[in-house]
Enzyme design. Structure first.
Site, short mmCIF file in Angstrom:
data_model
loop_
_atom_site.label_atom_id
_atom_site.label_comp_id
_atom_site.label_asym_id
_atom_site.label_seq_id
_atom_site.Cartn_x
_atom_site.Cartn_y
_atom_site.Cartn_z
N GLY A 1 0.78 -1.24 0.00
CA GLY A 1 0.00 0.00 0.00
C GLY A 1 0.80 1.28 0.00
N GLU B 1 4.40 -6.42 1.82
CA GLU B 1 3.85 -6.84 0.51
C GLU B 1 3.76 -5.67 -0.47
OE1 GLU B 1 0.01 -8.32 1.59
OE2 GLU B 1 0.80 -10.25 2.24
N GLY C 1 3.67 -3.67 -3.84
CA GLY C 1 3.48 -3.95 -5.27
C GLY C 1 3.80 -2.69 -6.05
N ARG C 2 2.89 -1.72 -5.92
CA ARG C 2 2.98 -0.49 -6.71
C ARG C 2 4.31 0.24 -6.53
NH1 ARG C 2 -1.52 2.34 -7.96
NH2 ARG C 2 -2.54 1.52 -6.11
N ARG D 1 -6.63 2.21 -15.39
CA ARG D 1 -6.61 2.99 -14.15
C ARG D 1 -7.29 4.37 -14.27
NH1 ARG D 1 -2.82 4.49 -11.53
NH2 ARG D 1 -3.66 3.82 -9.52
N TYR E 1 -10.39 4.47 -11.73
CA TYR E 1 -10.16 5.19 -10.47
C TYR E 1 -9.97 6.69 -10.67
CZ TYR E 1 -8.30 0.45 -9.72
OH TYR E 1 -8.10 -0.90 -9.69
N CYS F 1 -14.95 2.00 -27.58
CA CYS F 1 -16.25 2.66 -27.69
C CYS F 1 -16.88 2.88 -26.33
CB CYS F 1 -17.16 1.84 -28.59
SG CYS F 1 -16.40 1.62 -30.20
N GLU F 2 -16.29 3.72 -25.53
CA GLU F 2 -16.81 4.09 -24.22
C GLU F 2 -16.33 5.51 -23.93
OE1 GLU F 2 -17.58 1.92 -21.12
OE2 GLU F 2 -17.36 -0.05 -22.05
N TYR G 1 -0.25 -2.37 -12.12
CA TYR G 1 -1.67 -2.42 -12.45
C TYR G 1 -1.93 -1.86 -13.85
CZ TYR G 1 -1.52 -3.15 -7.45
OH TYR G 1 -1.20 -3.64 -6.20
N1 LLP Z 1 -1.18 -7.08 -0.32
C1 LLP Z 1 -2.50 -7.26 -0.51
C2 LLP Z 1 -3.22 -8.23 0.33
C3 LLP Z 1 -3.18 -6.52 -1.50
O1 LLP Z 1 -4.48 -6.69 -1.66
C4 LLP Z 1 -2.46 -5.59 -2.28
C5 LLP Z 1 -3.11 -4.82 -3.33
C6 LLP Z 1 -1.07 -5.45 -2.06
C7 LLP Z 1 -0.47 -6.20 -1.05
C8 LLP Z 1 -0.21 -4.49 -2.85
O2 LLP Z 1 -0.60 -3.19 -2.71
P1 LLP Z 1 0.31 -2.00 -3.33
O3 LLP Z 1 1.64 -2.01 -2.59
O4 LLP Z 1 0.49 -2.31 -4.78
O5 LLP Z 1 -0.48 -0.77 -3.11
N2 LLP Z 1 -5.60 -1.92 -9.14
C9 LLP Z 1 -5.42 -0.84 -8.17
C10 LLP Z 1 -4.67 -1.31 -6.95
C11 LLP Z 1 -5.33 -2.46 -6.25
C12 LLP Z 1 -4.54 -2.99 -5.10
C13 LLP Z 1 -5.07 -4.29 -4.66
N3 LLP Z 1 -4.36 -4.89 -3.59
C14 LLP Z 1 -4.70 0.31 -8.88
O6 LLP Z 1 -4.46 0.24 -10.07
O7 LLP Z 1 -4.42 1.34 -8.26
#
Ligand code: LLP
Length: 423
Positions: free
Chosen positions: A249, A283, A285-286, A322, A326, A352-353, A381
């Site tokens: 997150g 964890e 990701g982004r 995205r 969002y 087409c949206e 993402y």
């Molecule tokens: N751990 C869990 C349990 C999660 O559900 C997520 C993301 C992460 C870790 C990684 O979160 P991050 O560090 O990437 O923020 N599609 C959306 C983001 C959805 C995130 C879902 N869960 C976007 O494009 O912004």
């Protein structure tokens, strides 16, 4: 400068003014591989992972933390393979993501299966693979995990994902810890399970899991959540959990909004983790993936609409959803440096949206058909959420690495789009 400390700026202008990934001009990549094209920087993925690792070594020394990259952010095998080679762990939320990690040579002993609704088949797959732990999100799932472990004659290592019921102060779609969120167990339900472990004889309760949401800028959210879950800690066998998963997150910077620097984040939550003494799991990701990738797209046409300038490009919401989903804002730049008057434009795709746009009110040097645009911060993402909507084949993915470029995924063809369909 070492990669540890200066990971970012994967996409910069070279001396000639052309936008480049590392030292490879985007123009050359688009000519070689076509558009729309996802471009990733290997040095950025590695550098950002290493910067997090260095922050962990500084703030979580002695706790043996696991950085479990959240596969959903960018799940290409070639990316997973390179992170695995760095010693990275993985956070997966489906059988498919688990199989991706295995295919990429990732360490399943450092892989965590999470997710709000796992099937029995997915639970059994994870048990068979010997994942590090399974994060359980409901009492029913706990019972199903117990039964699956019994069938497979193993003891499942489970963490309980709990919902601290706070206000994570992010976009509603990215918030996962509000009181009515679908994620995790309510604190009372978690307490009930931990107080009666004999009901789940094939499960070992190893820890707790929190994931508060995505694009979080304030470390205080974790402090608030830790306070809420504190009463659960003593209910673990031996009086404390073995693991504490703090989720992902951490936000990247967008416009004038700064990133949540992992060093700052860990300075704040490190002492709390130290007090619990459990093995921390992170964890992200982004934060690792987003600035490490861009989507290249070419201008097809330009036109006017009610006083606005519309720039139609060959990438669309099926490539990068995205902005539509969002209202996310991605920097968009012209790949070449050109001397033209700046102009505010809407960058839209061919789907087409009306919701199919990639950027609104973006100031660019008056875009013309044939221009190459780079949509930045698209490594997370982006491709992982791509679809074939409007029967559009999905884009190719290319990795810039050590002065060269490696195709990670070839562009889909019409045959790929209809594969599996029966007439
Ligand atoms: N751990 C869990 C349990 C999660 O559900 C997520 C993301 C992460 C870790 C990684 O979160 P991050 O560090 O990437 O923020 N599609 C959306 C983001 C959805 C995130 C879902 N869960 C976007 O494009 O912004």
């Amino acid at each position: 400068m070492s990669e540890d400390r200066a990971p970012s700026a994967a996409f910069v202008r070279n001396a000639a003014g052309s936008l480049a990934c590392e030292s490879t001009e985007l123009r050359a990549l688009a000519e070689r591989h076509g558009t729309p094209l996802y471009v990733y920087s290997a040095a950025s993925f590695r550098g950002r992972y290493r910067r997090l690792g260095a922050a962990c070594r500084e703030h979580l020394a002695g706790l043996d933390p696991i950085v479990a990259y959240s596969v959903k952010a960018c799940s290409s095998l070639g990316i997973l393979k390179r992170l695995a080679a760095e010693g990275c762990g993985f956070d997966v939320v489906s059988g498919g993501e688990l199989l991706r990690v295995a295919r990429a040579g990732g360490d399943l002993g450092k892989t965590i299966l999470a997710g709000v609704g796992k099937t029995d088949a997915e639970l059994e797959l994870a048990l068979e693979a010997g994942v590090f732990q399974i994060n359980v999100e409901s009492a029913g799932e706990l019972a199903r995990l117990d039964a699956a472990a019994k069938r497979r004659r193993v003891r499942a290592r489970a963490a309980l994902r709990v919902n601290p019921a706070i206000d994570p102060k992010t976009h509603p779609h990215l918030a996962t810890s509000a009181p009515t969120s679908k994620f995790g167990l309510e604190l009372d339900d978690a307490r009930g399970a931990l107080a009666a472990p004999e009901r789940f004889p094939n499960v070992e309760f190893v820890g707790l899991h929190l994931h508060l949401g995505s694009m979080l800028r304030d470390a205080h959210l974790w402090e608030e959540a830790f306070e809420r879950i504190a009463p659960l800690l003593a209910l673990f066998p031996g009086g404390s959990p073995k693991t504490l998963d703090v989720g992902g997150g951490i936000a990247i910077g967008v416009g004038s909004e700064p990133e949540l620097a992992p060093e700052k984040w860990l300075t704040r939550i490190g002492p709390l983790l130290r007090r619990v003494g459990a093995r921390p799991i992170l964890e992200p990701g982004r934060w690792i993936a987003a600035p490490s990738g861009a989507l290249l797209t070419r201008v097809l046409d330009v036109k006017n609409a009610g006083g606005r300038r519309i720039v139609v490009v060959d990438a669309a919401m099926n490539d990068l959803i995205r902005p539509a989903l969002y209202g996310a804002v991605h920097p968009i730049e012209l790949a070449a440096r050109v001397e033209r008057a700046p102009r505010a434009v809407d960058v839209v795709g061919p789907v087409c949206e009306s919701g199919d746009f990639l950027g609104k009110n973006i100031t660019l040097p008056d875009p013309q058909p044939g221009d190459l645009l780079a949509i930045l911060d698209a490594g997370a993402y982006g491709f992982s959420m791509a679809s074939t909507y409007n029967s559009r084949p999905r884009a190719a993915e290319v990795l810039v690495e050590k002065g060269g470029d490696v195709l990670l995924r070839r562009r889909e063809t019409f045959d790929d789009v209809v594969r599996g369909e029966l007439l």
